[in-house]
Every structure is written in structure tokens, then in C-alpha cells.
Design a protein around this motif. Structure first.
Motif, PDB file in Angstrom:
ATOM      1  N   LYS A   1      15.091 -32.772  15.298  1.00 10.40           N
ATOM      2  CA  LYS A   1      14.313 -33.804  14.601  1.00 10.40           C
ATOM      3  C   LYS A   1      13.335 -33.219  13.589  1.00 10.40           C
ATOM      4  CE  LYS A   1      14.658 -37.156  18.380  1.00 10.40           C
ATOM      5  NZ  LYS A   1      13.922 -38.061  19.298  1.00 10.40           N
ATOM      6  N   TRP A   2      13.518 -31.948  13.251  1.00 11.91           N
ATOM      7  CA  TRP A   2      12.590 -31.307  12.317  1.00 11.91           C
ATOM      8  C   TRP A   2      12.498 -32.077  11.000  1.00 11.91           C
ATOM      9  CZ3 TRP A   2       9.187 -27.227  12.434  1.00 11.91           C
ATOM     10  CH2 TRP A   2       8.694 -26.799  11.188  1.00 11.91           C
ATOM     11  N   SER A   3      13.637 -32.421  10.411  1.00 15.64           N
ATOM     12  CA  SER A   3      13.641 -33.068   9.095  1.00 15.64           C
ATOM     13  C   SER A   3      13.041 -34.466   9.137  1.00 15.64           C
ATOM     14  CB  SER A   3      15.071 -33.123   8.544  1.00 15.64           C
ATOM     15  OG  SER A   3      15.575 -31.815   8.344  1.00 15.64           O
ATOM     16  N   ASP A   4      12.976 -35.072  10.323  1.00 15.85           N
ATOM     17  CA  ASP A   4      12.317 -36.372  10.456  1.00 15.85           C
ATOM     18  C   ASP A   4      10.800 -36.231  10.471  1.00 15.85           C
ATOM     19  OD1 ASP A   4      14.807 -37.530  10.659  1.00 15.85           O
ATOM     20  OD2 ASP A   4      14.813 -37.515  12.850  1.00 15.85           O
ATOM     21  N   ARG A   5      10.316 -35.072  10.887  1.00 22.06           N
ATOM     22  CA  ARG A   5       8.872 -34.881  11.054  1.00 22.06           C
ATOM     23  C   ARG A   5       8.226 -34.150   9.887  1.00 22.06           C
ATOM     24  NH1 ARG A   5       7.606 -31.915  16.471  1.00 22.06           N
ATOM     25  NH2 ARG A   5       5.482 -32.337  15.730  1.00 22.06           N
ATOM     26  N   PHE A   6       8.968 -33.216   9.265  1.00 19.96           N
ATOM     27  CA  PHE A   6       8.341 -32.345   8.277  1.00 19.96           C
ATOM     28  C   PHE A   6       9.180 -32.271   7.000  1.00 19.96           C
ATOM     29  CE2 PHE A   6       7.366 -30.531  12.520  1.00 19.96           C
ATOM     30  CZ  PHE A   6       6.004 -30.782  12.537  1.00 19.96           C
ATOM     31  N   SER A   7       8.480 -32.201   5.882  1.00 18.54           N
ATOM     32  CA  SER A   7       9.164 -32.004   4.605  1.00 18.54           C
ATOM     33  C   SER A   7       9.362 -30.526   4.302  1.00 18.54           C
ATOM     34  CB  SER A   7       8.357 -32.649   3.477  1.00 18.54           C
ATOM     35  OG  SER A   7       7.039 -32.114   3.443  1.00 18.54           O
ATOM     36  N   ALA A   8       8.599 -29.667   4.961  1.00 20.75           N
ATOM     37  CA  ALA A   8       8.713 -28.225   4.745  1.00 20.75           C
ATOM     38  C   ALA A   8       9.989 -27.689   5.391  1.00 20.75           C
ATOM     39  CB  ALA A   8       7.494 -27.511   5.333  1.00 20.75           C
ATOM     40  N   PRO A   9      10.568 -26.631   4.834  1.00 15.21           N
ATOM     41  CA  PRO A   9      11.795 -26.068   5.405  1.00 15.21           C
ATOM     42  C   PRO A   9      11.521 -25.257   6.666  1.00 15.21           C
ATOM     43  CG  PRO A   9      11.076 -24.725   3.564  1.00 15.21           C
ATOM     44  CD  PRO A   9      10.155 -25.920   3.605  1.00 15.21           C
ATOM     45  N   LEU A  10      12.513 -25.227   7.541  1.00 17.02           N
ATOM     46  CA  LEU A  10      12.497 -24.378   8.728  1.00 17.02           C
ATOM     47  C   LEU A  10      13.690 -23.438   8.642  1.00 17.02           C
ATOM     48  CD1 LEU A  10      11.697 -23.576  11.687  1.00 17.02           C
ATOM     49  CD2 LEU A  10      13.238 -25.410  12.439  1.00 17.02           C
ATOM     50  N   VAL A  11      13.450 -22.156   8.842  1.00 16.50           N
ATOM     51  CA  VAL A  11      14.525 -21.165   8.852  1.00 16.50           C
ATOM     52  C   VAL A  11      14.703 -20.660  10.278  1.00 16.50           C
ATOM     53  CG1 VAL A  11      15.392 -19.001   7.905  1.00 16.50           C
ATOM     54  CG2 VAL A  11      13.910 -20.466   6.506  1.00 16.50           C
ATOM     55  N   LEU A  12      15.895 -20.850  10.831  1.00 13.14           N
ATOM     56  CA  LEU A  12      16.217 -20.328  12.155  1.00 13.14           C
ATOM     57  C   LEU A  12      16.836 -18.946  11.987  1.00 13.14           C
ATOM     58  CD1 LEU A  12      17.808 -23.429  13.954  1.00 13.14           C
ATOM     59  CD2 LEU A  12      15.434 -22.656  13.991  1.00 13.14           C
ATOM     60  N   VAL A  13      16.208 -17.948  12.564  1.00 15.08           N
ATOM     61  CA  VAL A  13      16.719 -16.586  12.494  1.00 15.08           C
ATOM     62  C   VAL A  13      17.528 -16.300  13.752  1.00 15.08           C
ATOM     63  CG1 VAL A  13      16.123 -14.136  12.351  1.00 15.08           C
ATOM     64  CG2 VAL A  13      14.764 -15.825  11.102  1.00 15.08           C
ATOM     65  N   ASP A  14      18.768 -15.829  13.551  1.00 16.91           N
ATOM     66  CA  ASP A  14      19.643 -15.433  14.659  1.00 16.91           C
ATOM     67  C   ASP A  14      20.242 -16.624  15.399  1.00 16.91           C
ATOM     68  OD1 ASP A  14      20.861 -13.242  15.909  1.00 16.91           O
ATOM     69  OD2 ASP A  14      19.501 -13.322  17.611  1.00 16.91           O
ATOM     70  N   ARG A  15      20.197 -17.800  14.798  1.00 19.08           N
ATOM     71  CA  ARG A  15      20.792 -18.996  15.382  1.00 19.08           C
ATOM     72  C   ARG A  15      21.365 -19.872  14.267  1.00 19.08           C
ATOM     73  NH1 ARG A  15      19.932 -16.195  19.061  1.00 19.08           N
ATOM     74  NH2 ARG A  15      18.923 -16.661  21.062  1.00 19.08           N
ATOM     75  N   ASP A  16      22.296 -20.776  14.625  1.00 21.30           N
ATOM     76  CA  ASP A  16      22.823 -21.744  13.669  1.00 21.30           C
ATOM     77  C   ASP A  16      21.924 -22.968  13.621  1.00 21.30           C
ATOM     78  OD1 ASP A  16      25.124 -20.393  12.733  1.00 21.30           O
ATOM     79  OD2 ASP A  16      26.170 -20.866  14.600  1.00 21.30           O
ATOM     80  N   ALA A  17      21.876 -23.617  12.468  1.00 20.54           N
ATOM     81  CA  ALA A  17      21.056 -24.816  12.311  1.00 20.54           C
ATOM     82  C   ALA A  17      21.742 -26.008  12.967  1.00 20.54           C
ATOM     83  CB  ALA A  17      20.826 -25.099  10.831  1.00 20.54           C
ATOM     84  N   PRO A  18      20.969 -26.947  13.520  1.00 17.40           N
ATOM     85  CA  PRO A  18      21.570 -28.163  14.082  1.00 17.40           C
ATOM     86  C   PRO A  18      22.187 -29.013  12.982  1.00 17.40           C
ATOM     87  CG  PRO A  18      19.172 -28.333  14.034  1.00 17.40           C
ATOM     88  CD  PRO A  18      19.504 -26.929  13.648  1.00 17.40           C
ATOM     89  N   ALA A  19      23.162 -29.828  13.342  1.00 18.42           N
ATOM     90  CA  ALA A  19      23.845 -30.677  12.367  1.00 18.42           C
ATOM     91  C   ALA A  19      22.903 -31.753  11.827  1.00 18.42           C
ATOM     92  CB  ALA A  19      25.064 -31.324  13.016  1.00 18.42           C
ATOM     93  N   ASN A  20      23.172 -32.185  10.601  1.00 20.63           N
ATOM     94  CA  ASN A  20      22.436 -33.285   9.968  1.00 20.63           C
ATOM     95  C   ASN A  20      20.931 -33.029   9.899  1.00 20.63           C
ATOM     96  OD1 ASN A  20      24.881 -34.838   9.766  1.00 20.63           O
ATOM     97  ND2 ASN A  20      24.653 -35.350  11.939  1.00 20.63           N
ATOM     98  N   SER A  21      20.578 -31.804   9.562  1.00 18.29           N
ATOM     99  CA  SER A  21      19.166 -31.432   9.415  1.00 18.29           C
ATOM    100  C   SER A  21      18.990 -30.757   8.059  1.00 18.29           C
ATOM    101  CB  SER A  21      18.734 -30.495  10.546  1.00 18.29           C
ATOM    102  OG  SER A  21      18.882 -31.111  11.808  1.00 18.29           O
ATOM    103  N   PRO A  22      18.774 -31.539   7.008  1.00 15.64           N
ATOM    104  CA  PRO A  22      18.787 -30.991   5.645  1.00 15.64           C
ATOM    105  C   PRO A  22      17.713 -29.956   5.358  1.00 15.64           C
ATOM    106  CG  PRO A  22      18.005 -33.269   5.662  1.00 15.64           C
ATOM    107  CD  PRO A  22      18.564 -32.999   7.020  1.00 15.64           C
ATOM    108  N   ASN A  23      16.603 -29.988   6.083  1.00 14.42           N
ATOM    109  CA  ASN A  23      15.531 -29.030   5.821  1.00 14.42           C
ATOM    110  C   ASN A  23      15.553 -27.837   6.771  1.00 14.42           C
ATOM    111  OD1 ASN A  23      14.605 -30.577   3.739  1.00 14.42           O
ATOM    112  ND2 ASN A  23      12.901 -31.484   4.865  1.00 14.42           N
TER     113      ASN A  23
END
Length: 319
Positions: free
Chosen positions: A120-142
Motif C-alpha cells: 500500500k506504499w503508493s496509496d500512502r506516499f507520493s515519494a518513491p520506495l526502492v526495495l533492495v534485494d527484493r522484487d517490488a509488489p504488483a500494482n505499486s507504481p512508486n
């Protein structure tokens, strides 16, 4: 769609909307969530302030990411690279992540966190999140992913042992099934062994810290001629365990581990390792945040290659 339009639809002032998008601490949670919901419904992406250069590094708890060495090496790379891009750093434990609502930041980097924790990151924050050493969850544009190619890394190690004449390779993967990179590493090692017509039944083990020595003993009883131990402090623990069983490296058994900056090249003998490009991972994370500030986008998933550092812990059995 302008900021003023979002304010009108949300029933608040433009100044309030601006404070929401800049993560100002003096905004009620319900107002923040309402404004973000309106913005998402109208596909509105606010322009992040180039003056706001705070990056939050989110560190996992032990129960999520027990391999401290990789965490430390990525952290060292981030603290080296991010300031060069003009960013200030704030460190936040993942179990205190609710504090993000009261922090002003332009981007975040999470090390070794499970993707489901940030759906739910993209629902809460406009800033980007970078996951290191993991894949990003689906449908999370930021949410972005920067990681190493685990399959190629496992292939690199098994291939090196095979080229040196090893034909019965035992593998101990730090971690438990369903967490971190344990599953992809186990699958990739099995594939690398199978492609060379080498045995794998009972030779690929997952391990916790508290049963590592026991598992090495089981593999030695199967007469393995080499060990591949990716993850964390495996090189240190394996060397210790082999000494308990009176096994010498590489005279009695060859060994490849993951690179440990403060140990691998100083071990006796110096250990052959596979290593991630930690500086490269940190550079991509910084570039992702920079691109958002400049209203541009980089690929949502970046993959870097492992490299092998050949030292003295692998014996050539063909000579």
C-alpha cells in the motif's frame, strides 16, 4: 489536473494539500489518507520538491532478515553513495514504520524487506520506495526493485567448483523456505547441479544460525568434496564448523561463500566468494529518487550481476 483541483475535490485548502504531499507532520491521518485517495483516483502525481533531500533507509528486524552481513554491506554502500547525490539520510527500523507519516522525505530505501509489507506504499506516499534485494509488489507504481541476479550468482559458484573438478557439491543456504531469497537460491542451485548431471538429493539444505554446524556434519557424512554456502556470515561459520570436524580447506574440502569485506580475504586460507555489486545497487537507488525529483522515471526493476572473487579455498581436483 492541478493541485488546486485536488484541494477543491478534497474540500481542503491548497496549502493543506501541499503539506500532505510534502509529508508535513502536522496533518491528521484521516486528512492525509483522504487527499491521497483523491489524487490516486484522478491519477495525479505531485511534483516532489528538489529542495527536500531527505532519504529514509528502512532497516528490517532480525525475524525478517537475519543475514546481517549483507545488510551491513548495503548500508555502507548507501551511506557512501546517497550523500554524493546531495541526500541527507535518516534511518528507521521497519517495526517503527508508522513514523513515516511524521517525517518529511523525498524517497525511501528498504533493505531486504518482504514486498507484501509495502503493497500500500503508493496509496500512502507520493515519494518513491526502492526495495533492495527484493522484487517490488504488483500494482505499486512508486515502488522500485534493485537486486542481484540470484540465479546467475548460484550458477557462477557451482560452475567454478565444477571447473575445478568438484563432483559432489554440498550447499547450505542461509534462511528458511518462503523468506528472503532462500527459495530462488535453492531452485537455482538445483538447476545448476542438474545441468551438469551432478547429484542434488539431500545435498541442498536450508539452515538457521542455530543448526548450521549440524547440517555441515550431515553433508560431510555424505562425502561431499566441496561446499557452497551463500548468505551472511556463512564463510566464517563454515570455516569454524569444518575445523570442529578436523577438515582442512582446501586440502580436504573446497569452499565458496558470500563475500564478507572484513573476513573473506583475511581468512586462512583466503576464501573464494561470490559478491553482489553493493555500490551499483546503491547508485541505482539514488538515481531512482533523483529521477522522481526531476519528474522522470527509470525502469521499475533493475538487476545487477554477481561476480566471483577467486582466492585460495577451492582446490583443483583435476591436477
Amino acid at each position: 489536473m492541478r493541485l488546486q483541483d485536488i484541494a477543491k475535490l478534497a474540500g481542503v485548502s491548497p496549502a493543506t494539500v501541499s503539506r500532505v504531499f510534502s509529508h508535513h507532520p502536522n496533518i491528521r491521518k484521516d486528512v492525509r489518507e483522504h487527499v491521497f485517495a483523491i489524487a490516486k483516483a484522478h491519477n495525479y502525481h505531485p511534483r516532489l520538491s528538489t529542495k527536500q533531500r531527505n532519504v529514509v533507509i528502512i532497516l528490517p528486524g532480525d525475524e525478517i532478515y537475519p543475514i546481517r552481513t549483507c545488510l551491513e554491506m548495503v548500508m555502507m554502500a548507501l551511506t557512501f553513495v546517497l550523500p554524493k547525490h546531495g541526500f541527507r539520510i535518516e534511518v528507521l527500523p521497519q517495526d517503527n514504520i508508522e513514523r513515516l507519516d511524521s517525517i518529511q522525505f523525498c524517497g525511501a530505501v528498504a533493505i531486504g524487506a518482504e514486498p507484501d509489507d509495502f503493497k500500500k506504499w503508493s496509496d500512502r506516499f507520493s515519494a518513491p520506495l526502492v526495495l533492495v534485494d527484493r522484487d517490488a509488489p504488483a500494482n505499486s507504481p512508486n515502488v522500485y526493485s534493485v537486486r542481484s541476479d540470484e540465479a546467475k550468482g548460484m550458477e557462477l559458484a557451482i560452475g567454478h567448483l565444477y571447473e575445478r573438478g568438484c563432483r559432489k557439491i554440498g550447499c547450505i543456504i542461509h534462511g528458511m523456505a518462503g523468506t528472503g531469497n532462500a527459495d530462488i537460491r535453492r531452485t537455482s542451485v538445483a538447476k545448476a547441479l542438474k545441468s551438469r548431471k551432478l547429484p542434488s538429493d539431500g545435498l541442498i539444505q536450508l539452515s538457521r544460525d542455530d543448526n548450521y554446524v549440524e547440517i555441515i556434519g550431515k553433508l560431510l557424512r555424505q562425502n561431499v568434496d566441496s561446499l557452497f554456502c551463500p548468505g551472511g556470515n556463512a564463510g566464517i561459520v563454515t570455516a569454524y564448523a569444518l575445523s570442529l570436524f578436523n577438515k582442512r580447506v582446501p586440502e580436504d574440502i573446497s569452499l565458496i561463500a558470500s563475500e564478507h569485506k572484513l573476513y573473506s580475504c583475511y581468512a586462512t586460507p583466503p576464501q573464494t566468494t561470490i559478491t553482489q555489486d553493493h555500490i551499483g545497487l546503491a547508485e541505482i537507488a539514488a538515481n531512482v529518487i533523483d529521477s522522481h525529483l526531476e519528474k522522470s522515471r527509470l525502469p521499475q526493476r533493475s538487476v545487477l550481476q554477481y561476480s566471483l572473487i577467486a582466492r585460495d579455498s577451492v582446490k583443483s581436483l583435476d591436477s
